[in-house]
Design a protein around this motif. Sequence first.
Motif, PDB file in Angstrom:
ATOM      1  N   ARG A  11     -22.257  -3.007   1.513  1.00  0.00           N
ATOM      2  CA  ARG A  11     -21.260  -1.995   1.887  1.00  0.00           C
ATOM      3  C   ARG A  11     -19.877  -2.406   1.374  1.00  0.00           C
ATOM      4  O   ARG A  11     -18.882  -2.383   2.114  1.00  0.00           O
ATOM      5  CB  ARG A  11     -21.224  -1.781   3.397  1.00  0.00           C
ATOM      6  N   ILE A  12     -19.822  -2.769   0.130  1.00  0.00           N
ATOM      7  CA  ILE A  12     -18.567  -3.227  -0.474  1.00  0.00           C
ATOM      8  C   ILE A  12     -17.669  -2.032  -0.740  1.00  0.00           C
ATOM      9  O   ILE A  12     -18.082  -1.058  -1.369  1.00  0.00           O
ATOM     10  CB  ILE A  12     -18.848  -3.994  -1.776  1.00  0.00           C
ATOM     11  N   ARG A  13     -16.401  -2.098  -0.263  1.00  0.00           N
ATOM     12  CA  ARG A  13     -15.424  -1.037  -0.505  1.00  0.00           C
ATOM     13  C   ARG A  13     -14.183  -1.664  -1.108  1.00  0.00           C
ATOM     14  O   ARG A  13     -13.592  -2.575  -0.524  1.00  0.00           O
ATOM     15  CB  ARG A  13     -15.071  -0.300   0.799  1.00  0.00           C
ATOM     16  N   ILE A  14     -13.812  -1.181  -2.270  1.00  0.00           N
ATOM     17  CA  ILE A  14     -12.614  -1.678  -2.945  1.00  0.00           C
ATOM     18  C   ILE A  14     -11.656  -0.505  -3.128  1.00  0.00           C
ATOM     19  O   ILE A  14     -12.010   0.504  -3.737  1.00  0.00           O
ATOM     20  CB  ILE A  14     -12.961  -2.302  -4.314  1.00  0.00           C
ATOM     21  N   THR A  15     -10.458  -0.636  -2.589  1.00  0.00           N
ATOM     22  CA  THR A  15      -9.461   0.425  -2.658  1.00  0.00           C
ATOM     23  C   THR A  15      -8.247  -0.074  -3.427  1.00  0.00           C
ATOM     24  O   THR A  15      -7.700  -1.136  -3.114  1.00  0.00           O
ATOM     25  CB  THR A  15      -9.020   0.863  -1.243  1.00  0.00           C
ATOM     26  N   HIS A  16      -7.841   0.685  -4.428  1.00  0.00           N
ATOM     27  CA  HIS A  16      -6.639   0.339  -5.183  1.00  0.00           C
ATOM     28  C   HIS A  16      -5.439   0.919  -4.448  1.00  0.00           C
ATOM     29  O   HIS A  16      -5.455   2.071  -4.021  1.00  0.00           O
ATOM     30  CB  HIS A  16      -6.729   0.923  -6.601  1.00  0.00           C
ATOM     31  N   PHE A  17      -4.410   0.120  -4.282  1.00  0.00           N
ATOM     32  CA  PHE A  17      -3.232   0.564  -3.548  1.00  0.00           C
ATOM     33  C   PHE A  17      -2.300   1.429  -4.385  1.00  0.00           C
ATOM     34  O   PHE A  17      -1.220   1.798  -3.940  1.00  0.00           O
ATOM     35  CB  PHE A  17      -2.442  -0.637  -3.032  1.00  0.00           C
ATOM     36  N   ALA A  18      -2.698   1.789  -5.601  1.00  0.00           N
ATOM     37  CA  ALA A  18      -1.815   2.565  -6.469  1.00  0.00           C
ATOM     38  C   ALA A  18      -1.398   3.879  -5.834  1.00  0.00           C
ATOM     39  O   ALA A  18      -0.249   4.289  -5.912  1.00  0.00           O
ATOM     40  CB  ALA A  18      -2.493   2.827  -7.811  1.00  0.00           C
ATOM     41  N   ALA A  19      -2.354   4.562  -5.180  1.00  0.00           N
ATOM     42  CA  ALA A  19      -2.036   5.868  -4.593  1.00  0.00           C
ATOM     43  C   ALA A  19      -0.976   5.733  -3.508  1.00  0.00           C
ATOM     44  O   ALA A  19      -0.064   6.539  -3.392  1.00  0.00           O
ATOM     45  CB  ALA A  19      -3.301   6.499  -4.018  1.00  0.00           C
ATOM     46  N   ALA A  20      -1.101   4.652  -2.707  1.00  0.00           N
ATOM     47  CA  ALA A  20      -0.134   4.467  -1.630  1.00  0.00           C
ATOM     48  C   ALA A  20       1.230   4.073  -2.167  1.00  0.00           C
ATOM     49  O   ALA A  20       2.249   4.308  -1.535  1.00  0.00           O
ATOM     50  CB  ALA A  20      -0.635   3.396  -0.657  1.00  0.00           C
ATOM     51  N   ARG A  21       1.273   3.454  -3.365  1.00  0.00           N
ATOM     52  CA  ARG A  21       2.532   2.959  -3.900  1.00  0.00           C
ATOM     53  C   ARG A  21       3.125   3.883  -4.948  1.00  0.00           C
ATOM     54  O   ARG A  21       3.997   3.498  -5.690  1.00  0.00           O
ATOM     55  CB  ARG A  21       2.302   1.562  -4.480  1.00  0.00           C
ATOM     56  N   GLY A  22       2.587   5.085  -5.056  1.00  0.00           N
ATOM     57  CA  GLY A  22       3.228   6.080  -5.889  1.00  0.00           C
ATOM     58  C   GLY A  22       2.763   6.119  -7.328  1.00  0.00           C
ATOM     59  O   GLY A  22       3.349   6.816  -8.137  1.00  0.00           O
ATOM     60  N   HIS A  23       1.721   5.375  -7.715  1.00  0.00           N
ATOM     61  CA  HIS A  23       1.231   5.413  -9.081  1.00  0.00           C
ATOM     62  C   HIS A  23       0.229   6.548  -9.241  1.00  0.00           C
ATOM     63  O   HIS A  23      -0.617   6.772  -8.383  1.00  0.00           O
ATOM     64  CB  HIS A  23       0.545   4.090  -9.441  1.00  0.00           C
TER      65      HIS A  23
END
Length: 547
Positions: free
Chosen positions: A310-322
């Motif tokens: 159940r590996i989940r990897i989320t990129h923080f780009a969306a939260a940081r405006g990219h």
Amino acid sequence: MPHPTDTLDAVAVRTWCALALEGLGREREEIDAINVYPVADGDTGTNLYLTAESAAAAVEAVFAAHATGTTAPATADAVRAMAHGALIGARGNSGTILAQLLRAMASVLAAGGDGDHLARALSRAAASARRAVAHPVEGTVLTVATAAAEAAEVAGAASGDLAAVAAAAHEGAVAALETTPDRLPVLQRAGVVDAGGRGLVVVLGALLETVTGRAPVRATRPVPGPLDRSPGGPAPADDCAGEPGEGPAFEVIYLLEAADEAVERLRTRLDGLGDSLVVVGGDGLWNVHVHVDDAGAAVEAGVEAGRPHRIRITHFAAARGHARPEPARRAVVAVVPGDGLCDLCARAGATTVLARPGEPPASGELVDAVRRAHAREVVLLPNDAGLRHTAAAAAEQARAEGIRVAVIPTRAAVQGIAALAVHEPERSFDEDVVAMTAAAGATRYAEVAVAEHRSWTTAGICQAGDVLGLIDGDVALIGPDVPGAARTVLDRMLAAGGELVTLVLGEGVPDSFGDELETHVRAGHLAVDTVVYRGGHQSAPLLIGVE
């Protein structure tokens, strides 16, 4: 409203989970809006909701397994299911900590549900959560949990009364939450309290309501709206990964099957790779959460320690405006109560999620459906009033992945059909959502169902086997047979006007019944059209829409 109880038995645990889920759903958006630590990604409320949802579902599964028995499940089974469900469904930093709090509480409550056990459970939970966090920070949910535990200990020593302990824990948490901005500079600069701590206050408030039968009064302290992310807006502290472009790039979460000694080595390895490290669990199953720049290395460390899944990897780009690349088309995702409507909605171009009788879909299923739609813009039709919070949480999670999602608050399948009928992907997203919302709102809904047991209703007392006519969710009549109830419901609804009647026939209901009702409508209302669909296996013999 729950009945007061002097012990946390299995039924009380079930009620607590349900009330906590309801409360987190109600306050999810506000908690998301004040989320600035450890990452200002606006998802703490959603993560707490998803974690509580998994815990509640696990408890419901225990009760379902005992459905044929005459007694409720054992308390130990209920609290262990709650803890396990939270562990396997934990999301984000705050959800992972909540899972550890519930797990530690369960280890004590399994042995007893009186006030003394609750006080000891809260103390163990606060201490266990601190051990699970690699670098505990004051002014967070850990501070709130500790204050709740300390207040509960004092109340427990004074009287041992369950209600007094629950009330003290809640009051202690509320008071500590108010002080979090003084303890953590990033909160003070943003003018907010800690989001995770506020979520814990909701969970403890649900516990207090379970025990006393009365919901606690919500704090009157004003809660800021969505944070100002503009250059002149509140800035996080220098040591917080909350500023756009700062901090690790990825959030990595996975379940891990591993021995204790391997997990200790894993903690050291992950602590060197990133921050916000939380490892919770035990007895061979762990939930690992960390923020890193090298997501592959974090997963590889898990492989070396045991078996991650159940590996989940989320990129923080969306939260940081990219910006993220997005698909180019629009889609509709609809929850439907029967396989017949699945086919109908699919032919109309919707991605469907089947809600089997008594088994509403979880938010994870809705997120998966949004992903399957492969669309840049998605309109979500929950088609059930009980799925309002679930759909909102799923939408928030999908938005974090760069998908624009609008939830139309359809409360019945016939409202979803009406909305889908006016869907036009060629027009602008906002115009399409407005048109679909208007169509759904103009559709009154009803159903004809069979009572499963004796109960009080707004139309009087019904017995098992009685036929109920529900209009807009309320029982409007109790009758002896389905045809008579259906005609009466139709007459009452059409008395207020209407141009189109939609009938959805359940499994086993003959086509001739639809023909009979169509004839009945035509006899009394010449200008009203009627359409009939087969709903397949659904919870009610007949669904009705009038628009």
